[in-house]
Design a protein around this motif. Structure first.
Motif, mmCIF file in Angstrom:
data_model
loop_
_atom_site.group_PDB
_atom_site.id
_atom_site.type_symbol
_atom_site.label_atom_id
_atom_site.label_comp_id
_atom_site.label_asym_id
_atom_site.label_seq_id
_atom_site.Cartn_x
_atom_site.Cartn_y
_atom_site.Cartn_z
ATOM 1 N N SER A 110 0.825 -1.214 0.000
ATOM 2 C CA SER A 110 0.000 0.000 0.000
ATOM 3 C C SER A 110 0.858 1.262 0.000
ATOM 4 C CB SER A 110 -0.912 0.020 1.228
ATOM 5 O OG SER A 110 -0.144 0.154 2.419
ATOM 6 N N GLY A 111 0.244 2.396 -0.361
ATOM 7 C CA GLY A 111 0.919 3.676 -0.275
ATOM 8 C C GLY A 111 1.287 4.016 1.150
ATOM 9 N N GLU A 112 0.439 3.594 2.097
ATOM 10 C CA GLU A 112 0.735 3.846 3.508
ATOM 11 C C GLU A 112 2.010 3.132 3.948
ATOM 12 O OE1 GLU A 112 -3.548 4.552 2.766
ATOM 13 O OE2 GLU A 112 -2.190 2.887 2.322
ATOM 14 N N LEU A 113 2.201 1.905 3.457
ATOM 15 C CA LEU A 113 3.413 1.176 3.817
ATOM 16 C C LEU A 113 4.641 1.823 3.181
ATOM 17 C CD1 LEU A 113 4.837 -1.140 5.217
ATOM 18 C CD2 LEU A 113 4.379 -2.569 3.211
ATOM 19 N N VAL A 114 4.528 2.227 1.932
ATOM 20 C CA VAL A 114 5.651 2.877 1.257
ATOM 21 C C VAL A 114 6.084 4.122 2.024
ATOM 22 C CG1 VAL A 114 6.304 4.128 -0.835
ATOM 23 C CG2 VAL A 114 5.125 1.935 -1.013
ATOM 24 N N GLN A 115 5.130 4.948 2.450
ATOM 25 C CA GLN A 115 5.470 6.148 3.211
ATOM 26 C C GLN A 115 6.034 5.794 4.577
ATOM 27 O OE1 GLN A 115 5.442 9.417 2.112
ATOM 28 N NE2 GLN A 115 6.623 9.618 4.014
ATOM 29 N N ALA A 116 5.476 4.769 5.206
ATOM 30 C CA ALA A 116 5.965 4.353 6.525
ATOM 31 C C ALA A 116 7.399 3.859 6.450
ATOM 32 C CB ALA A 116 5.059 3.264 7.099
ATOM 33 N N VAL A 117 7.738 3.167 5.385
ATOM 34 C CA VAL A 117 9.111 2.689 5.201
ATOM 35 C C VAL A 117 10.046 3.872 5.010
ATOM 36 C CG1 VAL A 117 10.639 1.461 3.613
ATOM 37 C CG2 VAL A 117 8.508 0.400 4.371
ATOM 38 N N SER A 118 9.647 4.866 4.239
ATOM 39 C CA SER A 118 10.456 6.065 4.063
ATOM 40 C C SER A 118 10.713 6.747 5.402
ATOM 41 C CB SER A 118 9.756 7.030 3.103
ATOM 42 O OG SER A 118 10.477 8.231 2.971
ATOM 43 N N ASP A 119 9.663 6.892 6.200
ATOM 44 C CA ASP A 119 9.803 7.519 7.517
ATOM 45 C C ASP A 119 10.749 6.714 8.407
ATOM 46 O OD1 ASP A 119 7.993 9.409 6.644
ATOM 47 O OD2 ASP A 119 6.276 8.499 7.687
ATOM 48 N N LEU A 120 10.617 5.402 8.358
ATOM 49 C CA LEU A 120 11.462 4.539 9.194
ATOM 50 C C LEU A 120 12.932 4.678 8.812
ATOM 51 C CD1 LEU A 120 10.711 0.904 10.263
ATOM 52 C CD2 LEU A 120 12.895 1.436 9.191
ATOM 53 N N LEU A 121 13.215 4.668 7.523
ATOM 54 C CA LEU A 121 14.611 4.771 7.086
ATOM 55 C C LEU A 121 15.206 6.137 7.414
ATOM 56 C CD1 LEU A 121 14.388 2.950 3.642
ATOM 57 C CD2 LEU A 121 15.368 2.063 5.762
ATOM 58 N N ASN A 122 14.370 7.155 7.497
ATOM 59 C CA ASN A 122 14.845 8.476 7.900
ATOM 60 C C ASN A 122 15.136 8.547 9.392
ATOM 61 O OD1 ASN A 122 14.840 9.759 5.389
ATOM 62 N ND2 ASN A 122 12.653 10.237 5.513
ATOM 63 N N ARG A 123 14.474 7.695 10.173
ATOM 64 C CA ARG A 123 14.699 7.687 11.626
ATOM 65 C C ARG A 123 15.868 6.798 12.028
ATOM 66 N NH1 ARG A 123 9.181 6.698 11.742
ATOM 67 N NH2 ARG A 123 9.532 4.624 12.642
ATOM 68 N N TYR A 124 16.043 5.691 11.318
ATOM 69 C CA TYR A 124 17.089 4.726 11.651
ATOM 70 C C TYR A 124 18.136 4.746 10.546
ATOM 71 C CZ TYR A 124 13.614 2.986 14.975
ATOM 72 O OH TYR A 124 12.695 2.875 15.993
ATOM 73 N N HIS A 125 19.334 5.154 10.878
ATOM 74 C CA HIS A 125 20.341 5.430 9.858
ATOM 75 C C HIS A 125 21.373 4.323 9.675
ATOM 76 C CE1 HIS A 125 19.116 9.691 11.064
ATOM 77 N NE2 HIS A 125 18.636 9.506 9.843
ATOM 78 N N SER A 126 21.428 3.339 10.566
ATOM 79 C CA SER A 126 22.434 2.288 10.422
ATOM 80 C C SER A 126 22.082 1.380 9.249
ATOM 81 C CB SER A 126 22.543 1.462 11.702
ATOM 82 O OG SER A 126 21.323 0.794 11.970
ATOM 83 N N ARG A 127 23.101 0.926 8.544
ATOM 84 C CA ARG A 127 22.948 -0.003 7.442
ATOM 85 C C ARG A 127 24.008 -1.084 7.552
ATOM 86 N NH1 ARG A 127 19.162 2.883 7.622
ATOM 87 N NH2 ARG A 127 18.365 4.276 6.011
ATOM 88 N N PRO A 128 23.663 -2.342 7.376
ATOM 89 C CA PRO A 128 22.363 -2.870 6.948
ATOM 90 C C PRO A 128 21.322 -2.712 8.050
ATOM 91 C CG PRO A 128 23.809 -4.667 7.578
ATOM 92 C CD PRO A 128 24.650 -3.430 7.607
ATOM 93 N N ILE A 129 20.076 -2.911 7.675
ATOM 94 C CA ILE A 129 18.976 -2.772 8.622
ATOM 95 C C ILE A 129 17.942 -3.853 8.377
ATOM 96 C CG2 ILE A 129 17.762 -1.137 7.108
ATOM 97 C CD1 ILE A 129 16.745 0.276 9.652
ATOM 98 N N VAL A 130 17.337 -4.329 9.456
ATOM 99 C CA VAL A 130 16.201 -5.246 9.393
ATOM 100 C C VAL A 130 15.035 -4.578 10.107
ATOM 101 C CG1 VAL A 130 15.261 -7.462 10.193
ATOM 102 C CG2 VAL A 130 17.574 -7.356 9.259
ATOM 103 N N PHE A 131 13.856 -4.610 9.508
ATOM 104 C CA PHE A 131 12.681 -4.052 10.175
ATOM 105 C C PHE A 131 11.459 -4.914 9.901
ATOM 106 C CE2 PHE A 131 12.932 -1.820 6.068
ATOM 107 C CZ PHE A 131 11.648 -1.897 5.585
ATOM 108 N N ALA A 132 10.472 -4.787 10.778
ATOM 109 C CA ALA A 132 9.231 -5.561 10.681
ATOM 110 C C ALA A 132 8.100 -4.670 10.200
ATOM 111 C CB ALA A 132 8.873 -6.167 12.032
ATOM 112 N N THR A 133 7.178 -5.251 9.443
ATOM 113 C CA THR A 133 5.995 -4.538 8.978
ATOM 114 C C THR A 133 4.790 -5.075 9.744
ATOM 115 O OG1 THR A 133 5.789 -6.125 7.146
ATOM 116 C CG2 THR A 133 6.950 -4.074 6.694
ATOM 117 N N LEU A 134 4.357 -4.336 10.750
ATOM 118 C CA LEU A 134 3.311 -4.839 11.646
ATOM 119 C C LEU A 134 1.951 -4.940 10.970
ATOM 120 C CD1 LEU A 134 4.211 -3.098 15.035
ATOM 121 C CD2 LEU A 134 5.004 -5.299 14.095
ATOM 122 N N GLY A 135 1.741 -4.215 9.878
ATOM 123 C CA GLY A 135 0.485 -4.310 9.144
ATOM 124 C C GLY A 135 0.495 -5.368 8.067
#
Length: 209
Positions: A156-181
């Motif tokens: 969804s568009g909501e997930l795409v925007q949420a991922v953008s926001d998350l990557l802007n908050r967490y700067h370390s790379r590599p990164i693993v994240f969960a999609t709760l929705g």
């Protein structure tokens, strides 16, 4: 929108490829990690999981054309051995219009727009693995994983925007994240396949302790 596997929520134009989708060395890396993730049940198809639909996908940024990326095709996760017919090149994408231009024989993954946002958000990221792990997902808080909200469903568009926001908050790379929705959804992103895949496997190990 329901949290359902395999639903393509974006518009796309798919043109036939006049040559191989990606060079064989990069394709060999993609196939190797796909085999690893399949053996670990992080990717694949199972009759008792997600209504029997394929789950998980992989992508890589083209090092020669960094504005393009290659992604496994929609519902190809259940194929035992893939070839270049089962991957798709994304030659252009518009995150506002939710549109992609692609070339290949099969439609791109339903998570293509999320992969596109990740590549657009950070030029350091060259590989993205989208896995499904109930073990990691259910322990996301205990593992201190970054998470997208449960209101942002897959593709969804909501997930795409949420991922953008998350990557802007967490700067370390590599990164693993969960999609709760998106039930059991886990993303691993990094500069190399080994970075993304190695971190993903390490979190799987932690989740099993």
């Amino acid at each position: 929108m329901a949290d359902s596997e395999g639903i393509i929520r974006f518009a796309y134009d798919l043109q036939p490829s006049v040559s191989s989708i990606v060079d064989e060395e990069l394709f060999a890396q993609l196939k190797a990690w796909r085999t690893i993730l399949t053996k670990l049940s992080l990717l694949g198809r199972h009759p008792r999981r997600y209504d029997g639909l394929g789950f998980g996908n992989l992508s890589l940024r083209d090092p020669e054309r960094p504005g393009e990326f290659i992604i496994t095709a929609s519902q190809s996760s259940g194929i035992r051995r893939i070839d270049q017919r089962n991957i798709t090149r994304i030659t252009n994408y518009n995150l506002q219009r939710f549109w992609v231009d692609a070339c290949g024989e099969e439609p791109p993954s339903s998570e293509t727009m999320t992969h596109a946002m990740i590549y657009a958000a950070d030029p350091r990221i060259s590989w993205v693995f989208h896995a499904h792990s109930p073990e990691i997902w259910s322990r996301a808080a205990a593992l201190a994983l970054p998470c997208t909200p449960d209101t942002a469903v897959n593709g969804s568009g909501e997930l795409v925007q949420a991922v953008s926001d998350l990557l802007n908050r967490y700067h370390s790379r590599p990164i693993v994240f969960a999609t709760l929705g998106h039930t059991d959804g886990i993303f691993a992103c990094g500069p190399t396949a080994r970075d993304a895949g190695g971190l993903l496997v390490s979190y799987l190990a932690k989740s099993l302790v």
